[in-house]
Scaffold this active site. Structure first.
Site, mmCIF file in Angstrom:
data_model
loop_
_atom_site.group_PDB
_atom_site.id
_atom_site.type_symbol
_atom_site.label_atom_id
_atom_site.label_comp_id
_atom_site.label_asym_id
_atom_site.label_seq_id
_atom_site.Cartn_x
_atom_site.Cartn_y
_atom_site.Cartn_z
ATOM 1 N N LYS A 275 -5.283 9.800 -2.915
ATOM 2 C CA LYS A 275 -4.116 10.692 -2.901
ATOM 3 C C LYS A 275 -3.717 11.198 -4.284
ATOM 4 O O LYS A 275 -3.278 12.336 -4.422
ATOM 5 C CB LYS A 275 -2.930 10.049 -2.186
ATOM 6 C CG LYS A 275 -2.483 8.694 -2.654
ATOM 7 C CD LYS A 275 -1.395 8.141 -1.735
ATOM 8 C CE LYS A 275 -0.964 6.744 -2.171
ATOM 9 N NZ LYS A 275 -2.018 5.723 -1.918
ATOM 10 N N ASN B 140 4.981 9.490 -5.789
ATOM 11 C CA ASN B 140 4.401 8.202 -6.150
ATOM 12 C C ASN B 140 3.534 8.293 -7.402
ATOM 13 O O ASN B 140 2.966 7.304 -7.851
ATOM 14 C CB ASN B 140 3.556 7.694 -4.960
ATOM 15 C CG ASN B 140 3.143 6.251 -5.102
ATOM 16 O OD1 ASN B 140 3.975 5.386 -5.345
ATOM 17 N ND2 ASN B 140 1.862 5.976 -4.949
ATOM 18 N N HIS C 141 -2.083 -2.962 1.453
ATOM 19 C CA HIS C 141 -0.680 -3.410 1.455
ATOM 20 C C HIS C 141 -0.323 -4.205 2.708
ATOM 21 O O HIS C 141 0.826 -4.177 3.165
ATOM 22 C CB HIS C 141 0.279 -2.209 1.336
ATOM 23 C CG HIS C 141 0.077 -1.407 0.101
ATOM 24 N ND1 HIS C 141 0.256 -1.920 -1.166
ATOM 25 C CD2 HIS C 141 -0.310 -0.115 -0.080
ATOM 26 C CE1 HIS C 141 0.009 -0.986 -2.065
ATOM 27 N NE2 HIS C 141 -0.339 0.117 -1.440
#
Length: 437
Positions: free
Chosen positions: A110, A133, A179
């Site tokens: 990303k 982010n 995660h």
């Protein structure tokens, strides 16, 4: 309206600055110590704050709470605020954004894709900002200027609690295990956070996605209202014919056109080019700008060739899927430096690739047991260390000229380093030091 913000980092401070600019009564609270530069911003703008703990009465008096994406919804402080609306900074900032949002998420790729979309739009002369982010908060960006487009890199943490946020163009690159400690080992919960991106999108919006990703493709038929769909295939063919905005685009993401290593980056480039085309760029403009993008640090970054051995810093690869893509980017034998804090990794998918591509494994971490247990059956040389200099020396003693040393850890960095950037920077410095000798 009174607003309370939990967390005084980039996200929380940005939200506080935007709230202050909008005339909102705002108070910021951080359980830890706020960094000096953020504290200076809060003080300069006369924003009241506390650090080293939360005064629950002050927070409970707010009409709405903005939490840092790093604070899970299961945190004690969040559970004490059940009767107050709780949102994230991205949701708050989007209320005040006048331009169109291009959102990019995915387990891997990303940052590269978001930077490349920004690069293409900027090269075309668009008023465009890059945030999310990626290190710059969306909210702080809005306090500084007005843009026609906002390219946002978004993590699953930032997408968990989406209520009204809606991008005009959304890119979901892939969904692979990551995660899972945050999501109680549930890939379904992690995937749902990513797929929240679609929650408010309409048929006037555009969704670019990986048509080979089973989780994404299984989800789409369940969505009642869908944006316009643009499936991209991460296959070997680097040329795609797209029909967008009433015209045909032939977009090449061949190795000659994209100055990025690896098949996965050809896919990332195709996603970025598609987003740029949907934003109105011509195929000629895209074709001119693509080759001038040279990639990001810590993502398959070449950092020298001591003794004729090419060394690559791929410190950003903190999960198995990302390291898989890195290993598949080379035809030469690889001395693979791996390890760190294991995030519940399943290394089984890597076994055949490592057997085929890797000459030796150097384990770099305080606890290397999971990696050693997983790869010992392959019979490859495995060395372990908790010292980066020793890891590099071991790798150089094994590698021959023309071979590759690859730092692609598949693990988090916090056992030995501040973050993945620190790990990558130290690797580059040590490689450079050996070249200078």
């Amino acid at each position: 309206m009174r607003l309370a913000i939990l967390g005084g980092g980039e996200s929380g401070t940005g939200a506080a600055l935007l709230a202050k600019q909008q005339g909102i009564d705002v108070f910021l609270s951080d359980a830890g110590i706020i960094k000096a530069d953020y504290k200076h911003l809060l003080t300069t703008h006369q924003i009241p704050f506390e650090e080293g703990g939360h005064t629950i009465e002050k927070i409970q008096s707010a009409d709405e709470v903005i939490k840092s994406p790093g604070i899970p919804h299961t945190a004690t402080i969040i559970r004490k605020l059940q009767n107050i609306p709780i949102i994230d900074e991205i949701e708050f900032a989007a209320r005040y954004a006048k331009g169109k949002i291009i959102a990019v998420t995915g387990s891997n790729g990303k940052s590269t894709t978001a930077h490349l979309i920004y690069h293409l739009l900027h090269a075309a002369g668009y008023q465009v900002a890059l945030a999310g982010n990626i290190g710059y908060s969306f909210a702080k960006c809005l306090t500084q200027s007005t843009y026609a487009y906002y390219v946002l890199e978004l993590s699953s943490f930032q997408l968990e609690a989406i209520k009204d946020f809606k991008p005009a163009i959304a890119c979901l690159l892939n969904i692979t295990p990551d995660h899972l400690d945050r999501y109680h080992s549930s890939i379904e919960a992690y995937a749902q956070a990513k797929l929240n991106l679609l929650r408010n999108m309409t048929p006037l919006d555009h969704f670019i996605y990986n048509k080979a990703d089973p989780i994404t493709t299984q989800y789409l038929p369940k969505q009642k209202i869908l944006p316009q769909l643009h499936p991209i295939s991460p296959i070997d063919n680097p040329n795609n014919l797209l029909h967008l905005n009433g015209q045909d685009y032939t977009l090449s993401t061949s190795r000659e056109q994209v100055a990025l290593l690896g098949r996965h980056n050809q896919y990332n480039a195709m996603v970025a080019a598609t987003a740029a085309a949907l934003a109105g760029l011509s195929s000629e403009t895209i074709a001119t700008a693509l080759p001038t993008f040279c990639g990001l640090p810590h993502r398959l970054e070449w950092c020298g060739a001591p003794q004729g051995i090419d060394c690559y810093n791929d410190s950003k690869s903190t999960n198995v899927a990302s390291t898989t893509a890195a290993l598949l980017s080379f035809s030469q034998p690889i001395i693979w430096i791996a390890g760190g804090i294991d995030k519940g990794n399943n290394y089984a998918p890597l076994l055949p690739i490592v057997q085929e591509q890797v000459k030796a494994i150097i384990c770099l971490g305080k606890d290397n047991s999971a990696i050693i247990k997983s790869f010992r059956p392959l019979g490859l040389p495995i060395k372990e260390t908790d010292n980066l200099s020793s890891a590099i020396d071991n790798a150089l003693s094994i590698a021959l000229p023309g071979e590759v040393i690859l730092l692609s850890p598949a693990c988090a960095s916090f056992d030995l380093f501040k973050n993945f950037e620190d790990r990558g920077n130290q690797f580059k410095e040590q490689i450079n030091a050996r070249i200078q000798k």
